[in-house]
Design an enzyme around this catalytic site. Structure first.
Site, PDB file in Angstrom:
ATOM      1  N   CYS B 117       0.856  -1.125  -0.465  1.00  0.00           N
ATOM      2  CA  CYS B 117       0.276  -0.061   0.341  1.00  0.00           C
ATOM      3  C   CYS B 117       0.991   1.399   0.110  1.00  0.00           C
ATOM      4  O   CYS B 117       1.679   1.603   0.772  1.00  0.00           O
ATOM      5  CB  CYS B 117      -1.199   0.023   1.083  1.00  0.00           C
ATOM      6  SG  CYS B 117      -2.435   1.324   1.337  1.00  0.00           S
ATOM      7  N   CYS B 120      -0.573   3.775   2.086  1.00  0.00           N
ATOM      8  CA  CYS B 120      -0.389   4.176   3.855  1.00  0.00           C
ATOM      9  C   CYS B 120       0.128   2.914   4.500  1.00  0.00           C
ATOM     10  O   CYS B 120       1.209   2.459   4.038  1.00  0.00           O
ATOM     11  CB  CYS B 120      -1.838   4.491   4.370  1.00  0.00           C
ATOM     12  SG  CYS B 120      -3.116   4.050   3.311  1.00  0.00           S
ATOM     13  N   SER B 121      -1.221   2.492   4.383  1.00  0.00           N
ATOM     14  CA  SER B 121      -1.179   0.159   5.163  1.00  0.00           C
ATOM     15  C   SER B 121      -2.008   0.030   4.822  1.00  0.00           C
ATOM     16  O   SER B 121      -2.156  -0.577   5.711  1.00  0.00           O
ATOM     17  CB  SER B 121      -0.130   0.873   6.029  1.00  0.00           C
ATOM     18  OG  SER B 121      -1.161   1.365   7.719  1.00  0.00           O
ATOM     19  N   CYS B 122      -2.957  -0.379   3.661  1.00  0.00           N
ATOM     20  CA  CYS B 122      -4.224  -0.657   3.551  1.00  0.00           C
ATOM     21  C   CYS B 122      -3.913  -2.195   3.329  1.00  0.00           C
ATOM     22  O   CYS B 122      -3.052  -2.521   3.345  1.00  0.00           O
ATOM     23  CB  CYS B 122      -5.262  -0.119   2.276  1.00  0.00           C
ATOM     24  SG  CYS B 122      -5.931   0.897   2.559  1.00  0.00           S
TER      25      CYS B 122
END
Lengths: 133, 221
Positions: B117, B120-122
């Site tokens: 991702c 962000c940090s999906c």
């Protein structure tokens, strides 16, 4: 350093039966389970309860759930953990069921006004007003 | 040559319910108690985060491993999984709701997939557990697209020059898991036996499934 080396965590894992874990420490299925674990760990370290006391209350909670038809396959472990946590903090007078409910509803209002993908934050206004559902 | 495939952004007509956030009942209750305990000085939210983070690399990708093992063992399920992961996974794991659309991307002799991702940090935590720290860190997020082969080499995965590397960029609406290649020498294995070969990193694409002759090594990182 692996997480299980942390002494506070090791005492919890040794003192409370059934915590889902692998060779290196507790495992969680969802983020809230990790938060529930961390909250109990913190409150224990503050002296709110001993792990022996916690294990007994948790066992009661699990027995109650089983009697109500919970399959007890380990997937609901943290649901029982959570119920125990809410019970402990209300019985010890940290907060009341009413306050818990008031904050829960406030978080629901906060979520429902926050666009998808943005961090949800609680504001004073969230404690008032109707809920959609 | 690396292909950088962005997930499709689905904005279905009438999808108004997606505009604002929703928390599950338990998530509401967890946040409620955390707010109260913080206000009363019982807990420090940063300290709580640190405890949770200590376990992020320990979380087992139980659901993801089960999905892959079933796909290896059952070609018809594999087809359904690749066609529509959102409905197919319900056949083998107990997941009622997904945060977002899930797509399974299949590794073959010609293609190696990995997920990231960049924004962000999906992460498909419903099937993979909590994301490892490195997945959320800037070096992986930026280099996965620019230099996927370099990243893979650092994870110990050598991709032959003639094999294409595809990098899938997750977002709030679309997430991915990799269907790793089934290791050789596992003919006739049960789903349970196969499951033990599926590592978290193999589901992200930064690793391969364990070989049957190599003993489980625990968390790779």
């Amino acid at each position: 350093m692996t997480a299980i080396d942390d002494p506070a965590t090791r005492r919890a894992v040794e003192g409370v039966p059934g915590i889902p874990r692998d060779a290196e420490g507790p495992v969680f299925r969802e983020p809230w389970e990790g938060q529930a674990f961390a909250m109990a760990l913190t409150l224990h370290d503050r002296g709110l309860f001993s792990w022996a006391e916690w294990a007994q209350l948790l066992a009661e909670e699990i027995r109650r759930a089983q009697a109500a038809g919970d399959p007890d396959t380990g997937e609901t472990y943290y649901q029982h953990w959570w119920n125990t946590l809410e019970r402990v903090i209300t019985e010890k007078g940290v907060t009341s069921t009413d306050t818990l409910l008031r904050y829960r509803d406030a978080w629901e209002r906060a979520a429902s006004r926050t666009p998808h993908g943005k961090p949800i934050e609680l504001q004073p206004g969230d404690f008032e007003g109707p809920l959609d559902c | 040559m690396a292909t950088h495939s962005h997930g499709d952004h689905h904005h279905d007509a009438g999808g108004d319910e997606e505009e604002f956030s929703q928390l599950s009942e338990i998530a509401l209750r967890v946040r409620a108690l955390e707010s109260i305990l913080t206000e009363k000085g019982y807990v420090d939210p940063l300290a709580l985060d640190q405890i949770v983070q200590a376990y992020e690399t320990k979380v087992g990708p139980h659901n993801g491993a089960r999905i892959v093992a079933h796909a290896w063992a059952d070609p018809a399920f594999r087809e359904r999984l690749l066609q529509n992961a959102n409905t197919a996974i319900g056949e083998v794991v107990d997941i009622n709701t997904l945060d977002s659309d899930l797509r399974v991307v299949e590794n073959t002799d010609r293609i190696h997939n990995m997920i990231v991702c960049t924004l962000c940090s999906c992460y498909p935590w419903e099937v993979l557990g909590l994301p490892p720290t490195w997945y959320k860190a800037a070096p992986y997020r930026s280099r996965a697209v620019l230099d996927p082969r370099g990243i893979l080499a650092e994870f110990g995965v050598q991709v032959p020059e003639d094999k294409e590397v595809r990098v899938w960029d997750s977002n709030a609406e679309q997430r991915f898991i990799v269907l790793p290649q089934r290791p050789a020498g596992t003919d006739g294995w049960s789903v349970e036996q196969l499951e033990a070969l599926v590592t978290r990193d193999s589901l992200i694409g930064t690793g391969l499934a364990r070989r049957p002759d190599v003993a489980p090594e625990g968390a790779a990182r």
